[in-house]
Enzyme design. Sequence first.
Site, short mmCIF file in Angstrom:
data_model
loop_
_atom_site.label_atom_id
_atom_site.label_comp_id
_atom_site.label_asym_id
_atom_site.label_seq_id
_atom_site.Cartn_x
_atom_site.Cartn_y
_atom_site.Cartn_z
N LYS A 48 -4.08 -14.34 3.16
CA LYS A 48 -2.65 -13.97 3.68
C LYS A 48 -2.79 -12.82 4.91
CE LYS A 48 -1.38 -11.18 -0.18
NZ LYS A 48 -0.62 -11.37 -1.52
N ARG A 147 9.34 -10.36 -9.16
CA ARG A 147 9.41 -10.67 -7.82
C ARG A 147 9.68 -11.99 -7.61
NH1 ARG A 147 4.29 -8.32 -4.33
NH2 ARG A 147 3.50 -10.15 -5.41
N TYR A 269 -0.92 18.76 18.37
CA TYR A 269 0.40 19.13 18.36
C TYR A 269 1.02 19.88 17.15
CZ TYR A 269 0.90 15.37 21.97
OH TYR A 269 0.89 14.43 23.11
N MET A 322 -1.55 9.73 19.11
CA MET A 322 -1.26 8.42 19.19
C MET A 322 -2.87 7.77 19.61
SD MET A 322 0.68 6.35 22.34
CE MET A 322 2.24 6.86 21.87
C1 LIG Z 1 -1.98 -10.99 -2.47
C2 LIG Z 1 -1.99 -11.65 -3.70
C3 LIG Z 1 -3.20 -11.95 -4.41
C4 LIG Z 1 -4.34 -11.15 -4.15
O1 LIG Z 1 -4.23 -9.81 -4.52
P1 LIG Z 1 -5.34 -8.81 -4.34
O2 LIG Z 1 -4.55 -7.87 -5.22
O3 LIG Z 1 -5.43 -8.30 -2.84
O4 LIG Z 1 -6.73 -9.21 -5.02
C5 LIG Z 1 -3.19 -12.99 -5.27
N1 LIG Z 1 -1.99 -13.33 -6.05
C6 LIG Z 1 -0.82 -13.32 -5.20
C7 LIG Z 1 0.49 -14.03 -5.73
C8 LIG Z 1 -0.66 -12.47 -4.21
O5 LIG Z 1 0.37 -12.20 -3.48
#
Ligand SMILES: *Cc1c(COP(=O)(O)O)cnc(C)c1O
Length: 391
Positions: A48, A147, A269, A322
């Site tokens: 993702k 969640r 800065y 930046m």
């Molecule tokens: C992002 C995610 C993972 C992977 O998690 P990591 O901690 O990066 O290994 C696995 N399962 C679900 C549901 C996730 O949202």
Amino acid sequence: MSSNNAHISGPPTDLAGAILTVDLEAIRENWKRLAAKAAPAECGAAVKGNAYGLGVAQVARALWTAGCRTFFVARPMEGGELRSLLPREAVIYVLDGLFPGQAEFYAREDLRPALITIDEAREWAAFGTQYGRNLPCAIHVDTGINRLGFSGPAFEALISNNEIMARLNLTLLMSHLACADEPNHPLNGRQKSAFDALRRRLPGIPASLANSSGIFLGSEYRHDLVRPGIALYGGNPVAPAANPMLPVAHLEGTVLQLREIAAGESVGYGATWRATRQTRIAVLGAGYKDGVPRSLSSRATNGPAQVFIGGRRCPVIGRVSMDMMAVDVTGVPIDSCRRGTRAELIGRNIAIDETAEWAGTISYELLTRLGQRFTRLYSGGESQTPKAPIP
Ligand SMILES: *Cc1c(COP(=O)(O)O)cnc(C)c1O
């Protein structure tokens, strides 16, 4: 990192201030290590968020070559993109579930929604009927992270609804751990027990609970399929123990200027850093526009943050701005730190988890926020594997 056999995206390296090299060979090796650890469970991959910011096109192909066959994205759009990159046999789950009215897109791209509510299950079942077959999907149950996913009662309502259940092709029962990175947290055991109880209500359906850290909690957490993300990309799944993964993201900034600062003078800065002695500083062409967190400025958490130049760790001084940041290179031999020298911000010498901690964040956020101004190089891609020239 050598750049001559790497695929270049963005401006040529000699014109870039900051360079991100993604080691695809290390990603493949990390996947193999996790797959070996997880066996006999299958090892999938969370890709993702553009493969945690590293570039899904290159990363997904590298994972496929290593043997990965099951992928997890968050959004249906990410699923559509991933589908265009991988062979049809790749299994793709969409973790955000089924977006309303979008079932046709999922079916066309052969995406499996990880269903999170009974409304989604009803919609997917009805669409399958219209489509002429039960379509594959996961059921995502919530076992304590609160969640996404079916609550206990919602899950019971689903599985006792024969009309819906008869029209779903359930290929996975999944849940997600809230505290996998804290092995002694009591919620881990509670979630596992709750998950195992739900599994008994759906015998024969493959199950998946573990993310990266979950894989290391013990075999009883691995079930049929594991879903690592961050560990593939070099994050430490067992911190504070030694990292069993190879570093993947190599981040470098180029030295733009060196200068001598007299005691009493300030740098950057806000004049937040003041020299207490004669100090030699290097100004690097990497700043928050590139994704270097401004929180790495000299008052970092557990700081000062460090950068690796000329074989040494050097403290960051003053504020990250930046386009640039300053580093104290007083102890570095003059020859090892010149105009044009590359300094390592993340890589083999400075672990991503270290930098994340200095910045007051986690490796996940650091990676996913790396900016587009970095010239991105990929090393270890199959298409770039150098073939020995025939003499
Ligand atoms: C992002 C995610 C993972 C992977 O998690 P990591 O901690 O990066 O290994 C696995 N399962 C679900 C549901 C996730 O949202």
